[in-house]
Design a protein around this motif. Structure first.
Motif, PDB file in Angstrom:
ATOM      1  N   LEU A 200       0.823  -1.215   0.000  1.00  0.00           N
ATOM      2  CA  LEU A 200       0.000   0.000   0.000  1.00  0.00           C
ATOM      3  C   LEU A 200       0.858   1.267   0.000  1.00  0.00           C
ATOM      4  CD1 LEU A 200      -3.240   0.663   2.068  1.00  0.00           C
ATOM      5  CD2 LEU A 200      -1.610   2.446   1.518  1.00  0.00           C
ATOM      6  N   PRO A 201       1.815   1.414   0.932  1.00  0.00           N
ATOM      7  CA  PRO A 201       2.610   2.653   0.927  1.00  0.00           C
ATOM      8  C   PRO A 201       3.395   2.843  -0.367  1.00  0.00           C
ATOM      9  CG  PRO A 201       2.965   1.400   2.963  1.00  0.00           C
ATOM     10  CD  PRO A 201       2.163   0.532   2.061  1.00  0.00           C
TER      11      PRO A 201
ATOM     12  N   ALA B   8       0.924   3.940  -3.038  1.00  0.00           N
ATOM     13  CA  ALA B   8       0.449   5.297  -2.739  1.00  0.00           C
ATOM     14  C   ALA B   8       1.461   6.338  -3.199  1.00  0.00           C
ATOM     15  CB  ALA B   8       0.177   5.439  -1.242  1.00  0.00           C
TER      16      ALA B   8
ATOM     17  N   ALA C 279      -8.657   1.303   0.191  1.00  0.00           N
ATOM     18  CA  ALA C 279      -7.991   0.008   0.132  1.00  0.00           C
ATOM     19  C   ALA C 279      -8.862  -1.000   0.864  1.00  0.00           C
ATOM     20  CB  ALA C 279      -6.602   0.073   0.758  1.00  0.00           C
TER      21      ALA C 279
ATOM     22  N   ILE D  73      -2.923   7.192   5.808  1.00  0.00           N
ATOM     23  CA  ILE D  73      -2.627   5.818   5.380  1.00  0.00           C
ATOM     24  C   ILE D  73      -2.680   5.744   3.858  1.00  0.00           C
ATOM     25  CG2 ILE D  73      -3.308   3.393   5.572  1.00  0.00           C
ATOM     26  CD1 ILE D  73      -2.502   4.507   8.262  1.00  0.00           C
ATOM     27  N   LEU D  74      -3.697   6.354   3.261  1.00  0.00           N
ATOM     28  CA  LEU D  74      -3.880   6.279   1.804  1.00  0.00           C
ATOM     29  C   LEU D  74      -2.868   7.120   1.033  1.00  0.00           C
ATOM     30  CD1 LEU D  74      -7.773   6.288   1.730  1.00  0.00           C
ATOM     31  CD2 LEU D  74      -6.278   4.387   1.098  1.00  0.00           C
ATOM     32  N   SER D  75      -2.257   8.091   1.703  1.00  0.00           N
ATOM     33  CA  SER D  75      -1.218   8.889   1.039  1.00  0.00           C
ATOM     34  C   SER D  75       0.122   8.166   1.089  1.00  0.00           C
ATOM     35  CB  SER D  75      -1.076  10.246   1.721  1.00  0.00           C
ATOM     36  OG  SER D  75      -0.428  10.104   2.981  1.00  0.00           O
ATOM     37  N   GLY D  76       0.216   7.110   1.867  1.00  0.00           N
ATOM     38  CA  GLY D  76       1.482   6.409   2.042  1.00  0.00           C
ATOM     39  C   GLY D  76       2.343   7.025   3.124  1.00  0.00           C
TER      40      GLY D  76
ATOM     41  N   LYS E 183       2.419   4.128   7.781  1.00  0.00           N
ATOM     42  CA  LYS E 183       2.200   2.693   7.571  1.00  0.00           C
ATOM     43  C   LYS E 183       1.342   2.160   8.707  1.00  0.00           C
ATOM     44  CE  LYS E 183       6.472   2.284   5.050  1.00  0.00           C
ATOM     45  NZ  LYS E 183       6.441   3.777   4.903  1.00  0.00           N
TER      46      LYS E 183
ATOM     47  N   ARG F  54     -10.735  -2.450   5.700  1.00  0.00           N
ATOM     48  CA  ARG F  54     -10.866  -1.380   4.705  1.00  0.00           C
ATOM     49  C   ARG F  54     -10.121  -0.151   5.204  1.00  0.00           C
ATOM     50  NH1 ARG F  54     -17.079  -1.398   2.271  1.00  0.00           N
ATOM     51  NH2 ARG F  54     -17.247  -3.673   2.209  1.00  0.00           N
ATOM     52  N   VAL F  55      -9.571   0.582   4.266  1.00  0.00           N
ATOM     53  CA  VAL F  55      -8.967   1.875   4.573  1.00  0.00           C
ATOM     54  C   VAL F  55      -9.758   2.929   3.824  1.00  0.00           C
ATOM     55  CG1 VAL F  55      -6.851   3.230   4.661  1.00  0.00           C
ATOM     56  CG2 VAL F  55      -6.710   0.717   4.562  1.00  0.00           C
TER      57      VAL F  55
END
Lengths: 256, 256
Positions: A31-32, A35, A48, B21-24, B27, B49-50
């Protein structure tokens, strides 16, 4: 909450497939990485999901996400063993046949010795009809794209190689830029002024993330946006707020 | 794919809330911690889910997950800043008012000096009507439970404290046990025999996870189940398979 302009926004979702993530056995590292790559080309990762190796769950998630986002990336479940069911699930999600892809077979044959090629390994050449291969520079067995869905391996090094090889296929937007203002003030002290600053810069996303490092509490104020001048203006406004409240702001380009 | 008996299975989902989290930028470390704790009490984490800090996304995800699983855990978004909107979203998901909770106010007042208490910090005492507080042994501002949804902080140390304090409220089942058989064979070599073994032990979940360590490829074969004798029998069967194929199996209790 941040209200970003949604016009022409290119969005993406990541679907992480595998019991090993939900059991806690394996920590996702994809994921990271995804992203950051998407930030760089102006695609916004908006959701996600992690689902187990259960057919109905994978199909439902693929269909929910591909209807909703510009791009969907999946990781995991494309190896040769019985628990690798992603390709057949994606075929079912699209309502197409799963076919042995001659180009994929060729890549496996070039990689493995004749004695190593077996039915299990050839399963990795089963691709949904209409799928376009994604190169695997590490271990050759390819991923694939079908429609707006990109199916990749779960092993991070392989996933990273596949992602690099498919990035040129993506249509992006303005890259997402980030600044971080760190300080040792408490979030509760900053909250009112920070909310006011967010109100003045609605197109900049301002997030507040407290941390504990070397036994000292602090907070990282992260600003994100696509217009650099405006982003820097908002960053200076946040730094001023920190100073006005008696803190010492430290500004980083990117995340900190 | 593994067919587990679904009777009386206690299930859970994790909803990770936050742009970071979604931007990376951040973690997630909460999923593996939660998964391990739930394994220990026989609750099966079935989905994660995120979602970003966007009201509609949070509400939709809370409602989708709480209808589907025995328990839902959320992390993130319960601090004092403008981007902390989880509590109001959960209240809306349940269709109840968000109220200032006197007990929560009391805990904040006991923790902060009078001069530090401000409206932003008091927002952390806003709890959906009918919510039951979750103790926060680290920084006092509580989480809460409403229905089958448990709302926790995102900072791992605080999340962990909250989770420990709410575990006694959960109804579990038989703890999930794990064994790992590691070897340096390739997945493609093992696949056929492994699939056959899975067929003979349908109640044991067998996963195959290739790895690259110290420049050597190998595979971890992870077996999970709730009946120890049967799990050990399946583990021995997998170890035998590895030996039959010329590999040297190394068995670990738990994950490896």
């Amino acid at each position: 909450m941040t209200q970003l302009s949604e016009e022409a926004e290119v969005t993406a979702a990541l679907l992480i497939i595998g019991n090993e993530i939900l059991s806690g056995r394996t920590k996702d590292a994809n994921l990271p990485f995804l992203a950051e790559k998407l930030n760089g080309i102006g695609v916004r990762l908006r959701e996600a999901r992690v689902v187990p190796d259960i057919e109905a769950e994978i199909i439902d998630a693929v269909n929910a996400l591909r209807a909703r986002y510009t791009y969907v990336f999946t990781t995991g479940g494309i190896g040769p063993t019985h628990d690798d069911i992603t390709s057949e699930c994606v075929a079912k999600a699209f309502g197409v046949a799963l076919e042995r892809n001659p180009e994929a077979v060729g890549r496996l044959q070039a990689h493995y010795q004749t004695t190593e090629i077996n039915e299990a390994r050839l399963r990795m050449a089963n691709i949904p009809a209409g799928g376009i291969l994604i190169d695997n520079p590490v271990s050759k067995a390819p991923g694939f794209q079908i429609g707006n869905v990109f199916v990749m391996a779960g092993v991070p090094m392989i996933m990273q190689g596949m992602l690099e090889s498919l990035l040129p296929r993506l249509r992006g937007g303005a890259p997402m830029l980030a600044r971080t203002v760190s300080c040792d003030l408490a979030e509760g002290t900053l909250a009112e002024g920070l909310g006011a600053t967010q109100g003045r810069y609605p197109e900049i996303e301002i997030g507040s993330y407290p941390y504990l490092r070397n036994k000292k509490y602090g907070v990282s104020l992260v600003l994100r946006g696509t217009e650099e001048a405006r982003l820097d203006e908002a960053t200076q406004a946040v730094a001023r707020l920190v100073r006005d409240l008696g803190g010492e702001p430290s500004i980083t380009i990117g995340y900190a």
